[in-house]
Write an enzyme that holds these catalytic residues in place. Structure first.
Site, PDB file in Angstrom:
ATOM      1  N   TYR A 161      36.342  51.044  78.048  1.00  0.00           N
ATOM      2  CA  TYR A 161      35.726  49.780  77.781  1.00  0.00           C
ATOM      3  C   TYR A 161      36.410  48.920  77.038  1.00  0.00           C
ATOM      4  O   TYR A 161      37.700  49.204  76.310  1.00  0.00           O
ATOM      5  CB  TYR A 161      34.445  49.986  77.005  1.00  0.00           C
ATOM      6  N   HIS A 172      41.070  51.726  74.914  1.00  0.00           N
ATOM      7  CA  HIS A 172      41.101  50.498  75.642  1.00  0.00           C
ATOM      8  C   HIS A 172      41.933  50.156  76.573  1.00  0.00           C
ATOM      9  O   HIS A 172      43.158  50.679  76.345  1.00  0.00           O
ATOM     10  CB  HIS A 172      41.012  49.355  74.751  1.00  0.00           C
TER      11      HIS A 172
END
Ligand code: C5P
Length: 233
Positions: free
Chosen positions: A161, A209
């Site tokens: 994400y 990430h």
């Protein structure tokens, strides 16, 4: 998004949580509308170590809106990061106290995030029993779908994400006419280290990430003059 939940609760539980939250905070956050008479300028300040010795402080403070995030701080670092904070993005895990005029911005993606904000504002006691100071009238909670939008549309679903910093940047593109970007970029070992502390976890990298994709996108936006990117020192 479902994969990011700690515990799978039913949709009705989510609805109930949202309802309670909006008893505490304004239904729609105040955002200055765009207008031909005015240029809304923003500084988005990530937490990169590259801010050290940058002397960006005055340039950051010069913008109308100054967005900081998580444990990002100004005290002791004013020359490099400035002094003003109009918006502070945070999560329960990274919460810091705010003054009465700073907007708390939340990009929720788990039910705990929504429960946290309600509880923290109600009682001042929240995640892990830590107290939180923030002005409830200035809280701005994005729709959870914002994270999915950034993940899918901006980052082609890379990695798990998007980072807080990348979401803050996309938010700035939505609420500002001119976006100045500071404090993004890994250190020479590829870790997302901070300007205020020595890195302890040398295997941090970009913490789940898509750091490379995000950085490439920031450079591309800069090349196309959609943003101005200050790479640091
Ligand atoms: O570490 P933290 O999430 O608090 O940092 C805020 C944001 O700043 C990150 O989500 C990331 O987007 C950006 N950052 C960066 N390079 C670093 C540290 C942080 O790009 N060295």
């Amino acid at each position: 998004m479902e994969g990011l939940q700690d515990n799978r609760q039913r949709f009705s539980a989510y609805n109930e949580t949202v309802k309670k939250m909006f008893q505490m905070i304004p239904i729609s956050a105040e955002v200055e509308a765009s207008s031909p008479d005015r240029c809304r300028t923003c500084a988005v300040v990530g937490n990169s170590v590259n801010l050290k010795k940058s002397h960006y402080g005055p340039l950051i403070d010069f913008q109308d809106v100054v967005i900081r995030m998580n444990r990002g701080r100004t005290k002791g670092y004013e020359a490099d990061v400035g002094t003003r904070t109009t918006h502070h993005v945070m999560y329960p895990e990274s919460a810091v106290d705010l003054d009465n005029t700073t907007r708390l911005v939340l990009f929720p993606f788990k039910i705990l995030d929504l429960e946290w904000i309600t509880k923290a504002l109600n009682t001042g006691i929240s995640y892990k029993e830590r107290r939180l100071k923030a002005n409830p009238d200035l809280v701005m909670v994005l729709n959870p779908v914002f994270m999915r939008y950034v993940h899918e549309v901006w980052l082609q679903k890379k990695s798990r994400y998007p980072s807080t910093g990348f979401m803050a940047l996309v938010l700035a593109l939505h609420i500002c006419d001119e976006v100045h970007v500071f404090g993004y970029g890994a250190d020479s070992d590829g870790n997302w280290s901070h300007y205020w502390e020595e890195l302890r976890n040398k295997k941090l990298k970009t913490g789940g990430h898509p750091g490379d994709t995000e950085y490439a996108m920031i450079k591309e936006l800069d090349q196309h003059r959609v943003i101005t990117f200050y790479r640091g020192w």
